[in-house]
Design an enzyme around this catalytic site. Structure first.
Site, short mmCIF file in Angstrom:
data_model
loop_
_atom_site.label_atom_id
_atom_site.label_comp_id
_atom_site.label_asym_id
_atom_site.label_seq_id
_atom_site.Cartn_x
_atom_site.Cartn_y
_atom_site.Cartn_z
CG ASP A 1 -11.57 -44.98 26.97
OD1 ASP A 1 -11.89 -43.76 26.76
OD2 ASP A 1 -12.23 -45.54 27.55
CG HIS B 1 -15.17 -44.91 30.27
ND1 HIS B 1 -14.47 -44.77 29.01
CD2 HIS B 1 -16.01 -44.22 30.10
CE1 HIS B 1 -15.18 -43.69 28.11
NE2 HIS B 1 -16.04 -43.50 28.99
P1 NAI Z 1 -28.59 -39.88 25.73
O1 NAI Z 1 -28.99 -38.93 26.89
O2 NAI Z 1 -28.69 -39.35 24.44
O3 NAI Z 1 -29.41 -41.25 25.69
C1 NAI Z 1 -29.63 -41.83 27.19
C2 NAI Z 1 -31.07 -42.55 27.15
O4 NAI Z 1 -31.08 -43.31 28.28
C3 NAI Z 1 -32.17 -41.46 27.13
O5 NAI Z 1 -32.99 -41.87 25.98
C4 NAI Z 1 -32.72 -41.71 28.40
O6 NAI Z 1 -34.24 -41.51 28.52
C5 NAI Z 1 -32.41 -43.14 28.71
N1 NAI Z 1 -32.55 -43.65 30.12
C6 NAI Z 1 -32.31 -42.99 31.15
N2 NAI Z 1 -32.58 -43.74 32.31
C7 NAI Z 1 -33.01 -44.79 31.62
C8 NAI Z 1 -33.44 -46.27 32.29
N3 NAI Z 1 -33.45 -46.27 33.61
N4 NAI Z 1 -33.62 -47.30 31.56
C9 NAI Z 1 -33.71 -47.08 30.10
N5 NAI Z 1 -33.30 -46.06 29.43
C10 NAI Z 1 -32.97 -44.86 30.37
O7 NAI Z 1 -27.11 -40.33 26.04
P2 NAI Z 1 -25.77 -41.20 25.00
O8 NAI Z 1 -25.26 -40.00 24.40
O9 NAI Z 1 -26.79 -42.28 24.28
O10 NAI Z 1 -25.06 -41.90 26.17
C11 NAI Z 1 -25.56 -42.74 27.01
C12 NAI Z 1 -24.58 -43.06 28.04
O11 NAI Z 1 -23.16 -43.62 27.73
C13 NAI Z 1 -24.33 -42.04 29.09
O12 NAI Z 1 -23.97 -42.40 30.38
C14 NAI Z 1 -22.81 -41.55 28.53
O13 NAI Z 1 -21.84 -40.94 29.40
C15 NAI Z 1 -22.27 -42.78 28.19
N6 NAI Z 1 -20.90 -43.00 27.35
C16 NAI Z 1 -19.97 -43.95 27.64
C17 NAI Z 1 -18.84 -44.21 26.82
C18 NAI Z 1 -17.83 -45.33 27.15
O14 NAI Z 1 -16.82 -45.12 26.42
N7 NAI Z 1 -18.15 -45.93 28.10
C19 NAI Z 1 -18.66 -43.25 25.66
C20 NAI Z 1 -19.64 -42.48 25.41
C21 NAI Z 1 -20.94 -42.30 26.23
#
Ligand code: NAI
Length: 315
Positions: free
Chosen positions: A159, A187
């Site tokens: 952000d 966030h």
């Molecule tokens: P994605 O869906 O591409 O990847 C998430 C991965 O986490 C998947 O491979 C899934 O199998 C894995 N996963 C699920 N449960 C798990 C567990 N218990 N242990 C280990 N791995 C597990 O999602 P992406 O795009 O990589 O985003 C990840 C997270 O980051 C989301 O929650 C998203 O909302 C968040 N996010 C946060 C931001 C921030 O500014 N704080 C910015 C952008 C995304």
């Protein structure tokens, strides 16, 4: 030659991790003289995909990268780690608000808190990226009582970076010339991007809160490369220090600015670097009525999230 550090990335088969592991392994975060072991955690179902990520990482031929461990086992993943990028979670889909995700994710972060408590180094530094990031960090810390609370942080740096980039674009200046932009609070859409103290700003109007939704609408996928970069910025600044730059990190409140103690709330901080790697919330900023109401709104949302999260956890 420095001893290797152990760095965990969860959600390692996901889209953020796909950029993140490369940034980390090529030295963007811990420096180009710091060898590291990379531990990649994802769920069982994703092990084949993760295997592909491991192949590509090897094919990058990165000199700093020692061991690569791909696992779905918490003991293997959290053992003796120095830094944890907790990215893995259920990602936000189009039209979904963060609160919908809370229930699903609290359980994950409780388990990972317990694993940190049991297996990680006691000075482990944790950044939670997976949403709802602030409350996930709070839950994680709650279940890792042997690790100092201040070692648990959540990411609002994306952000901040978005705000700085938009300001720089508008003013037609370099993003490095923008400083002292603050993200207060959660966030989420209640975050308060505060440009009152920013330098190099003429008109502070920004659209930071909805930027994530705009990226989803355009890319049909949530922010990943920019989120990965922001998590690197967060840990790099925590690791090496910020000098007199201000950066926004969601950290456990110590009561500063009237924010209830213990809530994981984004504040402007200065990181000391050195061996201690402490951060300090910037003190003494004047909070006008408008800012107060914005800051309280986000705090209220975080209190509600905390209540909801704790009710899911029960014990
Ligand atoms: P994605 O869906 O591409 O990847 C998430 C991965 O986490 C998947 O491979 C899934 O199998 C894995 N996963 C699920 N449960 C798990 C567990 N218990 N242990 C280990 N791995 C597990 O999602 P992406 O795009 O990589 O985003 C990840 C997270 O980051 C989301 O929650 C998203 O909302 C968040 N996010 C946060 C931001 C921030 O500014 N704080 C910015 C952008 C995304």
């Amino acid at each position: 030659q420095k001893a290797p550090i152990r760095v965990l990335v969860t959600g390692a088969a996901g889209q953020i991790a796909y950029s993140l592991v490369n940034f980390i392994a090529k030295g963007d975060v811990f420096g180009t003289d710091q060898p590291l072991d990379l531990i990649l955690l994802d769920i069982k179902l994703m092990m084949e995909v993760l295997g592909g990520v491991v192949m590509e990482l090897k094919d990058c031929a990165l000199p700093l990268l020692r061991e690569i461990v791909a696992t779905d086992d918490y003991e293997v993943a959290f053992k003796d780690i120095d830094v944890a990028f907790l990215v893995g979670a259920m990602p936000r889909k189009q039209g979904m608000e963060r609160k919908d995700l809370l229930t699903a994710n609290v359980t994950i972060f409780k388990g990972q808190g317990q694993a940190l408590d049991k297996y990680a180094k006691k000075n482990v530094k944790v950044i939670v990226v997976g949403n709802p990031a602030n409350t996930n960090a709070l839950i994680c810390s709650k279940y890792a009582p042997s690790i100092p609370k201040e070692n648990f942080t959540a990411m609002t740096r994306l952000d901040q970076n978005r705000a700085m980039a938009q300001i720089a674009e508008r003013l037609d200046c370099n993003v490095n010339d923008v400083n002292k932009v603050i993200i207060w609070g959660n966030h989420s859409a209640t975050q308060y991007p505060d440009v009152r103290f920013a330098t190099a700003v003429k008109n502070g109007a920004t659209m930071i809160q909805k930027r994530g939704a705009a990226v989803i609408a355009a890319r049909k996928l949530s922010s990943a490369m920019s989120a990965a970069k922001a998590s690197c910025d967060h840990i790099k600044d925590w690791w090496f220090g910020t000098g007199d730059r201000w950066v926004s990190m969601a950290v456990p409140s110590d009561g500063s600015y009237g924010i209830k103690e213990g809530l994981v709330y984004s504040f402007p901080v200065i990181c000391t670097g050195g061996d201690e790697r402490k951060y300090k919330i910037v003190q003494g900023l004047k909070i006008d009525d408008f800012s107060r109401s914005k800051m309280d709104l986000s705090a209220k949302e975080l209190e509600e999230e905390r209540e909801m999260a704790l009710s899911v956890c029960k014990d």
